[in-house]
Design a protein around this motif. Structure first.
Motif, PDB file in Angstrom:
ATOM      1  N   UNK A  12       2.815   1.244  -9.999  1.00  0.00           N
ATOM      2  CA  UNK A  12       1.935   0.146 -10.413  1.00  0.00           C
ATOM      3  C   UNK A  12       2.685  -0.991 -11.101  1.00  0.00           C
ATOM      4  N   UNK A  13       3.950  -0.808 -11.356  1.00  0.00           N
ATOM      5  CA  UNK A  13       4.781  -1.901 -11.887  1.00  0.00           C
ATOM      6  C   UNK A  13       5.347  -2.787 -10.780  1.00  0.00           C
ATOM      7  N   UNK A  14       5.237  -2.343  -9.539  1.00  0.00           N
ATOM      8  CA  UNK A  14       5.743  -3.134  -8.422  1.00  0.00           C
ATOM      9  C   UNK A  14       4.848  -4.351  -8.211  1.00  0.00           C
ATOM     10  N   UNK A  15       5.393  -5.559  -8.301  1.00  0.00           N
ATOM     11  CA  UNK A  15       4.559  -6.762  -8.187  1.00  0.00           C
ATOM     12  C   UNK A  15       3.847  -6.908  -6.844  1.00  0.00           C
ATOM     13  N   UNK A  16       4.416  -6.366  -5.786  1.00  0.00           N
ATOM     14  CA  UNK A  16       3.821  -6.511  -4.454  1.00  0.00           C
ATOM     15  C   UNK A  16       2.694  -5.517  -4.190  1.00  0.00           C
ATOM     16  N   UNK A  17       2.626  -4.437  -4.971  1.00  0.00           N
ATOM     17  CA  UNK A  17       1.676  -3.367  -4.683  1.00  0.00           C
ATOM     18  C   UNK A  17       0.237  -3.783  -4.971  1.00  0.00           C
ATOM     19  N   UNK A  18      -0.620  -3.610  -3.963  1.00  0.00           N
ATOM     20  CA  UNK A  18      -2.043  -3.918  -4.113  1.00  0.00           C
ATOM     21  C   UNK A  18      -2.884  -2.656  -4.231  1.00  0.00           C
ATOM     22  N   UNK A  19      -2.450  -1.572  -3.561  1.00  0.00           N
ATOM     23  CA  UNK A  19      -3.201  -0.319  -3.570  1.00  0.00           C
ATOM     24  C   UNK A  19      -2.280   0.878  -3.680  1.00  0.00           C
ATOM     25  N   UNK A  20      -2.752   1.872  -4.425  1.00  0.00           N
ATOM     26  CA  UNK A  20      -2.118   3.185  -4.483  1.00  0.00           C
ATOM     27  C   UNK A  20      -3.229   4.198  -4.235  1.00  0.00           C
ATOM     28  N   UNK A  30      -6.412  -6.110   1.598  1.00  0.00           N
ATOM     29  CA  UNK A  30      -5.619  -5.983   2.832  1.00  0.00           C
ATOM     30  C   UNK A  30      -6.495  -6.113   4.074  1.00  0.00           C
ATOM     31  N   UNK A  31      -7.788  -6.312   3.875  1.00  0.00           N
ATOM     32  CA  UNK A  31      -8.760  -6.401   4.961  1.00  0.00           C
ATOM     33  C   UNK A  31      -8.710  -5.144   5.845  1.00  0.00           C
ATOM     34  N   UNK A  32      -8.701  -3.976   5.163  1.00  0.00           N
ATOM     35  CA  UNK A  32      -8.664  -2.686   5.845  1.00  0.00           C
ATOM     36  C   UNK A  32      -9.859  -1.852   5.393  1.00  0.00           C
ATOM     37  N   UNK A  33     -10.539  -1.243   6.357  1.00  0.00           N
ATOM     38  CA  UNK A  33     -11.572  -0.247   6.069  1.00  0.00           C
ATOM     39  C   UNK A  33     -11.008   1.094   6.509  1.00  0.00           C
ATOM     40  N   UNK A  76     -15.628   9.761  -1.835  1.00  0.00           N
ATOM     41  CA  UNK A  76     -15.835  11.168  -1.478  1.00  0.00           C
ATOM     42  C   UNK A  76     -16.789  11.311  -0.306  1.00  0.00           C
ATOM     43  N   UNK A  77     -16.533  12.347   0.490  1.00  0.00           N
ATOM     44  CA  UNK A  77     -17.412  12.685   1.606  1.00  0.00           C
ATOM     45  C   UNK A  77     -16.820  12.252   2.934  1.00  0.00           C
ATOM     46  N   UNK A  78     -16.995  13.080   3.935  1.00  0.00           N
ATOM     47  CA  UNK A  78     -16.407  12.826   5.249  1.00  0.00           C
ATOM     48  C   UNK A  78     -16.914  11.525   5.864  1.00  0.00           C
ATOM     49  N   UNK A  79     -18.107  11.080   5.505  1.00  0.00           N
ATOM     50  CA  UNK A  79     -18.658   9.855   6.080  1.00  0.00           C
ATOM     51  C   UNK A  79     -18.368   8.610   5.246  1.00  0.00           C
ATOM     52  N   UNK A  80     -17.614   8.769   4.154  1.00  0.00           N
ATOM     53  CA  UNK A  80     -17.310   7.639   3.271  1.00  0.00           C
ATOM     54  C   UNK A  80     -16.228   6.740   3.877  1.00  0.00           C
ATOM     55  N   UNK A  81     -16.202   5.513   3.384  1.00  0.00           N
ATOM     56  CA  UNK A  81     -15.203   4.537   3.830  1.00  0.00           C
ATOM     57  C   UNK A  81     -14.593   3.884   2.593  1.00  0.00           C
ATOM     58  N   UNK A  82     -13.270   3.870   2.543  1.00  0.00           N
ATOM     59  CA  UNK A  82     -12.556   3.179   1.462  1.00  0.00           C
ATOM     60  C   UNK A  82     -12.292   1.754   1.934  1.00  0.00           C
ATOM     61  N   UNK A  83     -12.867   0.811   1.219  1.00  0.00           N
ATOM     62  CA  UNK A  83     -12.681  -0.604   1.562  1.00  0.00           C
ATOM     63  C   UNK A  83     -11.484  -1.143   0.784  1.00  0.00           C
ATOM     64  N   UNK A  84     -10.414  -1.470   1.491  1.00  0.00           N
ATOM     65  CA  UNK A  84      -9.221  -2.056   0.886  1.00  0.00           C
ATOM     66  C   UNK A  84      -9.260  -3.553   1.193  1.00  0.00           C
ATOM     67  N   UNK A 134       0.851  -1.186   0.000  1.00  0.00           N
ATOM     68  CA  UNK A 134       0.000   0.000   0.000  1.00  0.00           C
ATOM     69  C   UNK A 134       0.888   1.238   0.000  1.00  0.00           C
ATOM     70  N   UNK A 135       0.629   2.142  -0.932  1.00  0.00           N
ATOM     71  CA  UNK A 135       1.332   3.422  -0.991  1.00  0.00           C
ATOM     72  C   UNK A 135       0.288   4.526  -0.989  1.00  0.00           C
ATOM     73  N   UNK A 136       0.563   5.577  -0.205  1.00  0.00           N
ATOM     74  CA  UNK A 136      -0.369   6.697  -0.110  1.00  0.00           C
ATOM     75  C   UNK A 136       0.386   8.000  -0.347  1.00  0.00           C
ATOM     76  N   UNK A 137      -0.176   8.830  -1.212  1.00  0.00           N
ATOM     77  CA  UNK A 137       0.348  10.169  -1.459  1.00  0.00           C
ATOM     78  C   UNK A 137      -0.726  11.176  -1.075  1.00  0.00           C
TER      79      UNK A 137
END
Length: 119
Positions: free
Chosen positions: A56-64, A101-104, A90-98, A34-37
């Motif tokens: 995105x060429x990194x074989x281990x990367x699942x999320x950017x 990685x089993x991350x919310x 979008x939105x303060x009440x939104x949730x990004x489901x990853x 996981x990489x975050x900018x």
């Protein structure tokens, strides 16, 4: 972090590889999942157009993820078998489901304590 012959420094790196954690100097991570900018007007183009193709060429990367400083928005690039899936959360009440990685990731938590100019 090295991507091919380039060294890049994302804002947040998460690794799933225990070997990366053995490097106690903390200089680089070889297998991020996981990489975050955090993007601004001045970095958005570089993070999207310059860094993303290398990441995105990194074989281990699942999320950017690209996290906006202007509004409550996270752009999620998720590895699929043969392509990268793109989603805007979008939105303060939104949730990004990853789910890979089993991350919310709650945008409320991401932006906690931050006041945006648009408020």
């Amino acid at each position: 972090m090295k991507t091919g012959q380039r060294y890049v420094y994302p804002d947040i790196i998460y690794t799933c590889d225990p070997v990366d954690l053995e490097n106690d100097m903390g200089i680089w991570v070889n297998s991020p999942c996981l990489l975050i900018e955090v993007i601004s007007d001045s970095t958005q183009s570089k993070d999207f157009h310059d860094k993303r193709p290398h990441y995105t060429k990194l074989p281990s990367l699942l999320y950017y993820l690209l996290v906006s400083q202007i509004d409550y928005r996270v752009e999620v690039f998720e590895r699929n078998v043969d392509f990268w899936k793109y989603q805007v959360i979008e939105g303060i009440d939104a949730i990004a489901e990853l789910s890979l990685l089993q991350i919310s990731l709650s945008l409320k938590a991401v932006y906690e304590g931050i006041t945006l100019d648009s408020e």
